[in-house]
Design a protein around this motif. Structure first.
Motif, PDB file in Angstrom:
ATOM      1  N   ALA A 139      38.672  58.766  29.685  1.00 27.79           N
ATOM      2  CA  ALA A 139      38.310  58.199  30.991  1.00 27.79           C
ATOM      3  C   ALA A 139      37.422  56.989  30.786  1.00 27.79           C
ATOM      4  CB  ALA A 139      37.576  59.240  31.827  1.00 27.79           C
ATOM      5  N   THR A 140      37.603  55.997  31.630  1.00 31.96           N
ATOM      6  CA  THR A 140      36.793  54.787  31.520  1.00 31.96           C
ATOM      7  C   THR A 140      36.757  54.046  32.854  1.00 31.96           C
ATOM      8  OG1 THR A 140      36.378  52.803  30.183  1.00 31.96           O
ATOM      9  CG2 THR A 140      38.682  53.262  30.736  1.00 31.96           C
ATOM     10  N   ASP A 141      35.806  53.131  32.959  1.00 30.38           N
ATOM     11  CA  ASP A 141      35.784  52.164  34.061  1.00 30.38           C
ATOM     12  C   ASP A 141      36.205  50.840  33.430  1.00 30.38           C
ATOM     13  OD1 ASP A 141      34.513  54.125  35.688  1.00 30.38           O
ATOM     14  OD2 ASP A 141      32.581  53.557  34.821  1.00 30.38           O
ATOM     15  N   ILE A 142      37.404  50.383  33.754  1.00 32.50           N
ATOM     16  CA  ILE A 142      37.882  49.159  33.097  1.00 32.50           C
ATOM     17  C   ILE A 142      37.113  47.953  33.647  1.00 32.50           C
ATOM     18  CG2 ILE A 142      39.870  47.666  32.632  1.00 32.50           C
ATOM     19  CD1 ILE A 142      41.685  50.062  33.286  1.00 32.50           C
ATOM     20  N   ALA A 143      36.500  47.188  32.739  1.00 28.91           N
ATOM     21  CA  ALA A 143      35.998  45.853  33.092  1.00 28.91           C
ATOM     22  C   ALA A 143      36.746  44.902  32.171  1.00 28.91           C
ATOM     23  CB  ALA A 143      34.497  45.752  32.876  1.00 28.91           C
ATOM     24  N   ALA A 144      37.456  43.966  32.744  1.00 25.06           N
ATOM     25  CA  ALA A 144      38.248  43.024  31.940  1.00 25.06           C
ATOM     26  C   ALA A 144      38.142  41.639  32.559  1.00 25.06           C
ATOM     27  CB  ALA A 144      39.710  43.466  31.891  1.00 25.06           C
ATOM     28  N   ARG A 145      38.114  40.656  31.692  1.00 27.33           N
ATOM     29  CA  ARG A 145      38.110  39.254  32.148  1.00 27.33           C
ATOM     30  C   ARG A 145      39.157  38.540  31.327  1.00 27.33           C
ATOM     31  NH1 ARG A 145      33.607  37.521  35.815  1.00 27.33           N
ATOM     32  NH2 ARG A 145      32.023  39.141  35.638  1.00 27.33           N
ATOM     33  N   TRP A 146      40.068  37.792  31.975  1.00 25.11           N
ATOM     34  CA  TRP A 146      41.102  37.091  31.232  1.00 25.11           C
ATOM     35  C   TRP A 146      41.056  35.610  31.551  1.00 25.11           C
ATOM     36  CZ3 TRP A 146      41.816  41.160  34.615  1.00 25.11           C
ATOM     37  CH2 TRP A 146      42.437  40.896  35.827  1.00 25.11           C
ATOM     38  N   ARG A 147      41.170  34.805  30.495  1.00 20.34           N
ATOM     39  CA  ARG A 147      41.016  33.352  30.621  1.00 20.34           C
ATOM     40  C   ARG A 147      42.370  32.664  30.604  1.00 20.34           C
ATOM     41  NH1 ARG A 147      40.719  29.209  27.214  1.00 20.34           N
ATOM     42  NH2 ARG A 147      40.623  30.515  25.340  1.00 20.34           N
ATOM     43  N   PHE A 148      42.602  31.858  31.609  1.00 21.84           N
ATOM     44  CA  PHE A 148      43.825  31.060  31.636  1.00 21.84           C
ATOM     45  C   PHE A 148      43.736  29.971  30.574  1.00 21.84           C
ATOM     46  CE2 PHE A 148      43.867  32.953  35.850  1.00 21.84           C
ATOM     47  CZ  PHE A 148      45.203  33.260  36.021  1.00 21.84           C
ATOM     48  N   LYS A 149      44.898  29.641  30.029  1.00 17.59           N
ATOM     49  CA  LYS A 149      45.005  28.568  29.032  1.00 17.59           C
ATOM     50  C   LYS A 149      44.401  27.290  29.602  1.00 17.59           C
ATOM     51  CE  LYS A 149      49.220  28.784  26.620  1.00 17.59           C
ATOM     52  NZ  LYS A 149      48.972  29.673  25.657  1.00 17.59           N
ATOM     53  N   THR A 150      43.571  26.641  28.812  1.00 15.19           N
ATOM     54  CA  THR A 150      43.004  25.371  29.268  1.00 15.19           C
ATOM     55  C   THR A 150      44.151  24.376  29.441  1.00 15.19           C
ATOM     56  OG1 THR A 150      41.071  25.898  27.952  1.00 15.19           O
ATOM     57  CG2 THR A 150      41.238  23.629  28.720  1.00 15.19           C
ATOM     58  N   GLY A 151      44.132  23.662  30.567  1.00 17.39           N
ATOM     59  CA  GLY A 151      45.212  22.704  30.819  1.00 17.39           C
ATOM     60  C   GLY A 151      46.314  23.255  31.713  1.00 17.39           C
ATOM     61  N   THR A 152      46.228  24.539  32.059  1.00 17.92           N
ATOM     62  CA  THR A 152      47.211  25.115  32.999  1.00 17.92           C
ATOM     63  C   THR A 152      47.171  24.332  34.314  1.00 17.92           C
ATOM     64  OG1 THR A 152      46.893  27.327  32.060  1.00 17.92           O
ATOM     65  CG2 THR A 152      47.800  27.229  34.280  1.00 17.92           C
ATOM     66  N   ASP A 153      48.359  24.091  34.869  1.00 19.92           N
ATOM     67  CA  ASP A 153      48.429  23.456  36.190  1.00 19.92           C
ATOM     68  C   ASP A 153      48.213  24.554  37.237  1.00 19.92           C
ATOM     69  OD1 ASP A 153      48.990  22.278  38.559  1.00 19.92           O
ATOM     70  OD2 ASP A 153      50.974  21.510  37.980  1.00 19.92           O
ATOM     71  N   PHE A 154      46.979  24.646  37.718  1.00 26.75           N
ATOM     72  CA  PHE A 154      46.635  25.774  38.595  1.00 26.75           C
ATOM     73  C   PHE A 154      47.308  25.687  39.961  1.00 26.75           C
ATOM     74  CE2 PHE A 154      42.912  25.883  35.648  1.00 26.75           C
ATOM     75  CZ  PHE A 154      43.249  27.088  35.046  1.00 26.75           C
ATOM     76  N   SER A 155      47.792  24.494  40.310  1.00 28.44           N
ATOM     77  CA  SER A 155      48.466  24.391  41.609  1.00 28.44           C
ATOM     78  C   SER A 155      49.771  25.207  41.596  1.00 28.44           C
ATOM     79  CB  SER A 155      48.747  22.930  41.961  1.00 28.44           C
ATOM     80  OG  SER A 155      49.708  22.418  41.062  1.00 28.44           O
ATOM     81  N   LYS A 156      50.234  25.544  40.394  1.00 29.40           N
ATOM     82  CA  LYS A 156      51.502  26.290  40.290  1.00 29.40           C
ATOM     83  C   LYS A 156      51.287  27.796  40.110  1.00 29.40           C
ATOM     84  CE  LYS A 156      54.654  22.747  38.897  1.00 29.40           C
ATOM     85  NZ  LYS A 156      53.871  21.572  38.461  1.00 29.40           N
ATOM     86  N   VAL A 157      50.024  28.216  40.051  1.00 25.14           N
ATOM     87  CA  VAL A 157      49.772  29.640  39.796  1.00 25.14           C
ATOM     88  C   VAL A 157      49.557  30.372  41.122  1.00 25.14           C
ATOM     89  CG1 VAL A 157      48.254  31.307  38.639  1.00 25.14           C
ATOM     90  CG2 VAL A 157      48.678  29.076  37.584  1.00 25.14           C
ATOM     91  N   ASP A 158      50.281  31.470  41.296  1.00 29.53           N
ATOM     92  CA  ASP A 158      50.035  32.351  42.444  1.00 29.53           C
ATOM     93  C   ASP A 158      49.007  33.384  41.967  1.00 29.53           C
ATOM     94  OD1 ASP A 158      50.027  34.445  44.243  1.00 29.53           O
ATOM     95  OD2 ASP A 158      52.169  34.300  44.689  1.00 29.53           O
ATOM     96  N   PHE A 159      47.727  33.126  42.286  1.00 30.11           N
ATOM     97  CA  PHE A 159      46.657  33.925  41.696  1.00 30.11           C
ATOM     98  C   PHE A 159      46.697  35.390  42.146  1.00 30.11           C
ATOM     99  CE2 PHE A 159      44.738  29.631  41.271  1.00 30.11           C
ATOM    100  CZ  PHE A 159      44.583  29.642  39.893  1.00 30.11           C
ATOM    101  N   ASN A 160      47.085  35.620  43.380  1.00 26.17           N
ATOM    102  CA  ASN A 160      47.127  37.027  43.827  1.00 26.17           C
ATOM    103  C   ASN A 160      48.226  37.786  43.093  1.00 26.17           C
ATOM    104  OD1 ASN A 160      45.008  36.687  45.541  1.00 26.17           O
ATOM    105  ND2 ASN A 160      46.270  36.355  47.374  1.00 26.17           N
TER     106      ASN A 160
END
Ligand SMILES: O=c1[nH]c(=O)c2[nH]c(=O)[nH]c2[nH]1
Length: 302
Positions: free
Chosen positions: A179-200
């Motif tokens: 059992a655990t409480d998941i804490a996770a952070r994930w980093r998008f590739k630098t230079g990603t075109d964020f206008s194309k990412v559907d974040f939800n």
């Protein structure tokens, strides 16, 4: 001779701006609930060295900007942060970057007479979605994440083969609760075109992969399960370069029922809240460009 005293790194802004946005265009309301922090970086030496506030965009204004932006709808936390970053760096020449952070709390509709209520909500568990944007000039470093996603599997986990010394009392087991409480952070590739990412969509997909990774295989240790969870995310998301975890191993100890003349075939446990094991690691791509600056200010990960 004493050396010259100079101003080092600095940033300033408003922390933990609590903003709740109700969209009420129809009788069926929508709720968005965030905690947002804005911090600006740039040329603020005159403020520190001379008391000249000519460049100091007040923390109060930064707070107001968050509320004003919420008026148009918040959307994904990552989108709000990118909007804030663009706004402050384009509005004030001397603001060359900054750090914007958000936590998002989710609400479900209260179920009444079998349908979700139009304007009554119940907080959805304790899981919190997180996002951090660090902007340096034109470069955006974006880290999505979550914390307090509590999971448990009641079998398919064991812990054996560890070194033993005079202080070892732990018994090996091939069938325990994990059992655990998941804490996770994930980093998008630098230079990603964020206008194309559907974040939800991206968030929901990563969350699903983390849960799948937790369940999928027999766990020889939380360390192995952590790596499986991270690998699944990186395999499925080419726009994510690394993922960091911090996960407590929430121990469940078998209660000795023999004094009561009862057996205990892995059914009754004492759920200890502390101490807990603490398992932390980064899962990354071998060729990922490191982005240490993106992680500064994020406590509790290694
Ligand atoms: O999954 C585990 N990892 C460990 O490092 C550890 N140490 C321990 O006592 N129990 C466990 N379980």
């Amino acid at each position: 001779m004493s050396s010259k005293i100079i101003l080092g790194d600095n940033q300033f802004g408003k922390a933990e701006v609590r903003v709740v946005k109700i969209s009420r265009d129809t009788a069926r309301h929508e709720i968005e609930d965030l905690n947002v922090t804005s911090q600006l970086r740039g040329d603020f030496s005159a403020a520190h060295l001379e008391g000249d506030n000519g460049h100091v965009v007040p923390t109060d204004t930064q707070k107001n900007t968050i509320y004003a932006f919420a008026r148009d709808g918040i959307g994904a936390p990552e989108s709000l942060l990118l909007r804030l970053g663009d706004h402050f760096t384009s509005s004030f020449d001397w603001v060359t970057g900054g750090r914007w952070e958000a936590e998002a709390y989710s609400w479900d509709r209260i179920q009444a007479q079998g349908t979700g209520h139009d304007h009554s909500f119940v907080r959805n568990g304790q899981e919190v979605r997180t996002a951090v944007l660090v902007r340096e000039g034109d470069t955006n470093h974006l880290i999505a994440g979550l914390r307090d996603l509590t999971v448990l599997k009641s079998t398919e986990s064991g812990f054996t083969g560890y070194p033993k010394d005079r202080y070892t009392t732990l018994q090996e087991t091939t069938d325990r609760i994990l059992a655990t409480d998941i804490a996770a952070r994930w980093r998008f590739k630098t230079g990603t075109d964020f206008s194309k990412v559907d974040f939800n969509k991206s968030y929901n997909d990563v969350r699903g992969l983390l849960l799948e990774g937790f369940t999928e295989k027999y766990s020889h240790a939380l360390q192995q399960t952590l790596f499986d969870m991270g690998s699944k995310v990186l395999e499925a998301h080419s726009d994510i370069d690394e993922i960091k975890f911090s996960m407590p191993n929430k121990h469940h100890f078998l209660v000795d029922l023999s004094p009561f003349g009862l057996d205990n075939p892995n059914e009754v446990f004492f759920a200890a809240d502390r101490p807990y094991g603490l398992i932390e690691a980064t899962v990354t791509r071998e060729d990922a460009a490191s982005a240490d600056i993106a992680w500064t200010g994020i406590a509790g990960f290694c």
